[in-house]
Write a protein that holds these residues in place. Structure first.
Motif, PDB file in Angstrom:
ATOM      1  N   GLY A  12       0.847  -1.188   0.000  1.00 23.46           N
ATOM      2  CA  GLY A  12       0.000   0.000   0.000  1.00 23.46           C
ATOM      3  C   GLY A  12       0.884   1.239   0.000  1.00 23.46           C
ATOM      4  N   ARG A  13       0.271   2.381  -0.027  1.00 29.24           N
ATOM      5  CA  ARG A  13       1.029   3.638  -0.113  1.00 29.24           C
ATOM      6  C   ARG A  13       1.457   4.066   1.293  1.00 29.24           C
ATOM      7  NH1 ARG A  13       0.806   5.851  -5.129  1.00 29.24           N
ATOM      8  NH2 ARG A  13       1.159   7.992  -4.408  1.00 29.24           N
ATOM      9  N   VAL A  14       2.429   3.316   1.829  1.00 33.70           N
ATOM     10  CA  VAL A  14       2.880   3.549   3.198  1.00 33.70           C
ATOM     11  C   VAL A  14       4.042   4.536   3.233  1.00 33.70           C
ATOM     12  CG1 VAL A  14       2.159   1.259   3.966  1.00 33.70           C
ATOM     13  CG2 VAL A  14       4.487   1.576   3.097  1.00 33.70           C
ATOM     14  N   GLY A  19       1.549   3.874  10.817  1.00 34.77           N
ATOM     15  CA  GLY A  19       1.535   2.579  11.476  1.00 34.77           C
ATOM     16  C   GLY A  19       1.558   1.402  10.527  1.00 34.77           C
ATOM     17  N   ALA A  20       0.959   1.551   9.338  1.00 35.31           N
ATOM     18  CA  ALA A  20       0.910   0.433   8.388  1.00 35.31           C
ATOM     19  C   ALA A  20       2.309   0.007   7.970  1.00 35.31           C
ATOM     20  CB  ALA A  20       0.084   0.827   7.168  1.00 35.31           C
ATOM     21  N   ILE A 107      -2.248  -8.543   1.016  1.00 37.14           N
ATOM     22  CA  ILE A 107      -2.455  -7.101   0.865  1.00 37.14           C
ATOM     23  C   ILE A 107      -2.452  -6.487   2.257  1.00 37.14           C
ATOM     24  CG2 ILE A 107      -4.019  -5.304   0.035  1.00 37.14           C
ATOM     25  CD1 ILE A 107      -4.966  -7.254  -2.117  1.00 37.14           C
ATOM     26  N   ASN A 108      -1.653  -5.440   2.447  1.00 38.97           N
ATOM     27  CA  ASN A 108      -1.329  -4.930   3.786  1.00 38.97           C
ATOM     28  C   ASN A 108      -2.308  -3.896   4.337  1.00 38.97           C
ATOM     29  OD1 ASN A 108       0.542  -4.476   6.062  1.00 38.97           O
ATOM     30  ND2 ASN A 108       0.943  -2.503   5.099  1.00 38.97           N
ATOM     31  N   VAL A 109      -3.149  -3.307   3.492  1.00 44.11           N
ATOM     32  CA  VAL A 109      -4.015  -2.213   3.934  1.00 44.11           C
ATOM     33  C   VAL A 109      -5.402  -2.318   3.296  1.00 44.11           C
ATOM     34  CG1 VAL A 109      -2.203  -0.523   4.436  1.00 44.11           C
ATOM     35  CG2 VAL A 109      -3.049  -0.773   2.098  1.00 44.11           C
ATOM     36  N   SER A 110      -6.345  -1.590   3.890  1.00 46.24           N
ATOM     37  CA  SER A 110      -7.710  -1.535   3.351  1.00 46.24           C
ATOM     38  C   SER A 110      -7.770  -0.750   2.056  1.00 46.24           C
ATOM     39  CB  SER A 110      -8.650  -0.858   4.361  1.00 46.24           C
ATOM     40  OG  SER A 110      -8.401  -1.242   5.673  1.00 46.24           O
ATOM     41  N   THR A 111      -6.770   0.106   1.833  1.00 49.90           N
ATOM     42  CA  THR A 111      -6.826   1.084   0.742  1.00 49.90           C
ATOM     43  C   THR A 111      -6.120   0.634  -0.532  1.00 49.90           C
ATOM     44  OG1 THR A 111      -4.870   2.162   1.677  1.00 49.90           O
ATOM     45  CG2 THR A 111      -7.029   3.020   2.331  1.00 49.90           C
ATOM     46  N   ALA A 112      -5.663  -0.615  -0.577  1.00 50.55           N
ATOM     47  CA  ALA A 112      -5.015  -1.146  -1.785  1.00 50.55           C
ATOM     48  C   ALA A 112      -5.740  -2.412  -2.223  1.00 50.55           C
ATOM     49  CB  ALA A 112      -3.545  -1.455  -1.512  1.00 50.55           C
ATOM     50  N   SER A 113      -5.810  -2.608  -3.524  1.00 47.55           N
ATOM     51  CA  SER A 113      -6.429  -3.839  -4.043  1.00 47.55           C
ATOM     52  C   SER A 113      -5.579  -4.486  -5.135  1.00 47.55           C
ATOM     53  CB  SER A 113      -7.823  -3.542  -4.606  1.00 47.55           C
ATOM     54  OG  SER A 113      -7.741  -2.623  -5.693  1.00 47.55           O
ATOM     55  N   LEU A 114      -4.487  -3.826  -5.535  1.00 44.35           N
ATOM     56  CA  LEU A 114      -3.607  -4.396  -6.544  1.00 44.35           C
ATOM     57  C   LEU A 114      -3.131  -5.768  -6.076  1.00 44.35           C
ATOM     58  CD1 LEU A 114      -2.051  -3.512  -9.240  1.00 44.35           C
ATOM     59  CD2 LEU A 114      -0.074  -3.306  -7.725  1.00 44.35           C
ATOM     60  N   GLY A 115      -3.152  -6.728  -6.960  1.00 40.91           N
ATOM     61  CA  GLY A 115      -2.707  -8.074  -6.625  1.00 40.91           C
ATOM     62  C   GLY A 115      -3.835  -9.034  -6.340  1.00 40.91           C
ATOM     63  N   LEU A 126      -5.202 -15.649  -1.036  1.00 44.74           N
ATOM     64  CA  LEU A 126      -5.177 -14.199  -0.823  1.00 44.74           C
ATOM     65  C   LEU A 126      -5.548 -13.880   0.623  1.00 44.74           C
ATOM     66  CD1 LEU A 126      -5.097 -11.232  -1.854  1.00 44.74           C
ATOM     67  CD2 LEU A 126      -7.505 -11.520  -2.528  1.00 44.74           C
ATOM     68  N   VAL A 127      -4.647 -13.169   1.296  1.00 46.87           N
ATOM     69  CA  VAL A 127      -4.901 -12.676   2.658  1.00 46.87           C
ATOM     70  C   VAL A 127      -4.939 -11.152   2.580  1.00 46.87           C
ATOM     71  CG1 VAL A 127      -4.018 -12.531   5.023  1.00 46.87           C
ATOM     72  CG2 VAL A 127      -3.798 -14.678   3.732  1.00 46.87           C
ATOM     73  N   TRP A 128      -5.920 -10.551   3.234  1.00 48.92           N
ATOM     74  CA  TRP A 128      -6.113  -9.105   3.112  1.00 48.92           C
ATOM     75  C   TRP A 128      -6.203  -8.486   4.504  1.00 48.92           C
ATOM     76  CZ3 TRP A 128      -9.081  -7.466  -1.794  1.00 48.92           C
ATOM     77  CH2 TRP A 128      -8.942  -6.082  -2.018  1.00 48.92           C
ATOM     78  N   HIS A 129      -5.310  -7.542   4.783  1.00 51.45           N
ATOM     79  CA  HIS A 129      -5.264  -6.872   6.081  1.00 51.45           C
ATOM     80  C   HIS A 129      -6.096  -5.587   6.028  1.00 51.45           C
ATOM     81  CE1 HIS A 129      -2.234  -8.205   9.221  1.00 51.45           C
ATOM     82  NE2 HIS A 129      -2.968  -7.340   9.896  1.00 51.45           N
ATOM     83  N   LEU A 130      -6.947  -5.386   7.004  1.00 49.46           N
ATOM     84  CA  LEU A 130      -7.754  -4.172   7.098  1.00 49.46           C
ATOM     85  C   LEU A 130      -7.281  -3.365   8.300  1.00 49.46           C
ATOM     86  CD1 LEU A 130     -11.283  -5.714   6.441  1.00 49.46           C
ATOM     87  CD2 LEU A 130      -9.693  -4.729   4.777  1.00 49.46           C
TER      88      LEU A 130
END
Length: 387
Positions: A12-14, A19-20, A107-115, A126-130
């Motif tokens: 994501g755009r960290v 914190g992300a 995917i590390n954040v709620s705000t990214a979906s690429l991948g 696929l594991v997605w972190h919110l």
């Protein structure tokens, strides 16, 4: 299958101030010890990339965009450009998955979906972190809500960083395959609970980006009222980079007009927060809505009593006598809680010790990594059983 798992993290755009980034860096470092080979995909070169490389973590850069736009100004053109960028870059993720023999896309954040699309097309778990509530905490909304939520629902496992975030996504987006894993923080060499005698000078600290959602103005107003009521032994330190210049200017104007310069200090973000923890007699968390509250957890780990708003993930960290909770937006209730902390510091010391003990058993980096590693094992086992 090799015991070592290759995991592609879409960061994501960290940036190094959020914190992300720190959560992902901690997870990658600890997961390496548990047989995971992390590959981190960042959106740009810079300090975040340096942090991963210094920790010997494979890091790639691809100029992808988030899947969100500002909720109060959802520009259709900006949204279309972002979607086009990610559409063009998605095949690069597909090739990385194939070439590197990726076992899991995370995917590390709620705000990214690429991948997400490439993971589904290659039958890669696929594991997605919110980590965010979106509209309520970071003022963001999905560009294409229907599409992104559909991808979220196809994730093999969704991880929320607090029960509050989990409940929000269950209710708002009907995400069912979701669990809570608290963020991991390094707990080595933390500070002991600070002893302080009654009636001594009390240093209050609020750490967070200087933006409206962090509530610095609410803290200032409460401290002003306390000084007017005779609690002149109080001081307030605000620590954080300026995220909203207009808001920062309004804080400065308020401090000057209220004649608070003698007992209010503003400092930029500190990479090393130890001096801040050492100085603090109590921490304030006045945010509109924290997904987890990394700052809260860090204060707890370092023995600093916390007074926090009753929103987001903050109450679940401070409940059961681990901190004082006030009604968000009610500066008079915040005044009451600060008064209690100033007048009953013996109780606050006991509260801080209870919070520290809890944090040491629930918020450490290795505990977080172990839970995530178990998620990986579970989703791979389910995939294997279906083959």
């Amino acid at each position: 299958m090799d015991n070592k798992l290759k995991v592609l993290f879409i960061a994501g755009r960290v940036s190094v101030t959020n914190g992300a980034y720190h959560s992902l860096l901690n997870n990658a470092r600890e997961l390496k010890k548990l047989g995971v080979v992390p590959i981190v995909l960042l959106h740009t070169h810079g300090a975040a990339e340096k942090g991963f490389l210094e920790n010997h973590i494979d890091c790639r850069v691809l100029p992808y965009s988030s899947c969100t736009v500002p909720a109060d100004n959802p520009s259709k053109i900006k949204g279309m450009v972002k979607e086009l960028i990610n559409f063009v870059l998605e095949p690069f993720i597909y090739r990385i998955i194939k070439k590197e023999h990726i076992d899991i896309v995370h995917i590390n954040v709620s705000t990214a979906s690429l991948g997400a699309v490439s993971a589904i097309r290659t039958n890669t778990p696929l594991v997605w972190h919110l980590r965010e509530f979106l509209e309520d905490d970071v003022n963001l909304t999905y560009i294409n809500r229907k599409k992104t939520v559909a991808l979220l629902r196809k994730a093999d496992k969704v991880i929320a960083i607090s029960d509050a975030v989990s409940q929000h996504f269950r209710n708002e987006y009907r995400i069912k395959n979701i669990i809570t894993v608290y963020n991991g923080i390094y707990a080595e060499n933390t500070l002991p609970v600070k002893q302080r005698a009654e009636n001594e000078h009390m240093n209050l600290v609020l750490v967070g980006r200087i933006v409206k959602t962090k509530g610095q103005l609410e803290a200032l107003k409460a401290v002003k009222k306390l000084h007017d009521q005779g609690y002149v032994q109080l001081s307030l330190l605000l620590v954080g980079d300026v995220g909203d210049q207009d808001y920062y200017n309004s804080l400065r104007r308020y401090i000057e007009s209220a004649d608070m310069e003698a007992f209010v200090t503003i400092k930029s973000h500190q990479k090393n927060l130890v001096p801040v923890w050492e100085k603090a007699d109590a921490a304030l968390v006045c945010s509109t809505r924290e997904g987890f509250g990394r700052v809260t957890a860090e204060f707890m780990l370092n023995g600093v009593p916390v007074i926090g708003a009753d929103t987001g993930g903050t109450p679940e960290l401070l409940r059961d006598g681990r901190g004082l909770i006030y009604k968000y937006g009610d500066e008079n209730d915040l005044v009451r809680k600060i008064k209690y902390a100033a007048d009953n510091y013996g109780d606050m010391i006991k509260m801080a010790q209870k919070a520290k003990d809890y944090a040491e058993h629930n918020f450490t980096a290795i505990q977080c990594a172990e839970k995530i590693r178990k998620v990986y094992g579970d989703v791979l086992e389910r995939k294997k059983s279906k083959e």
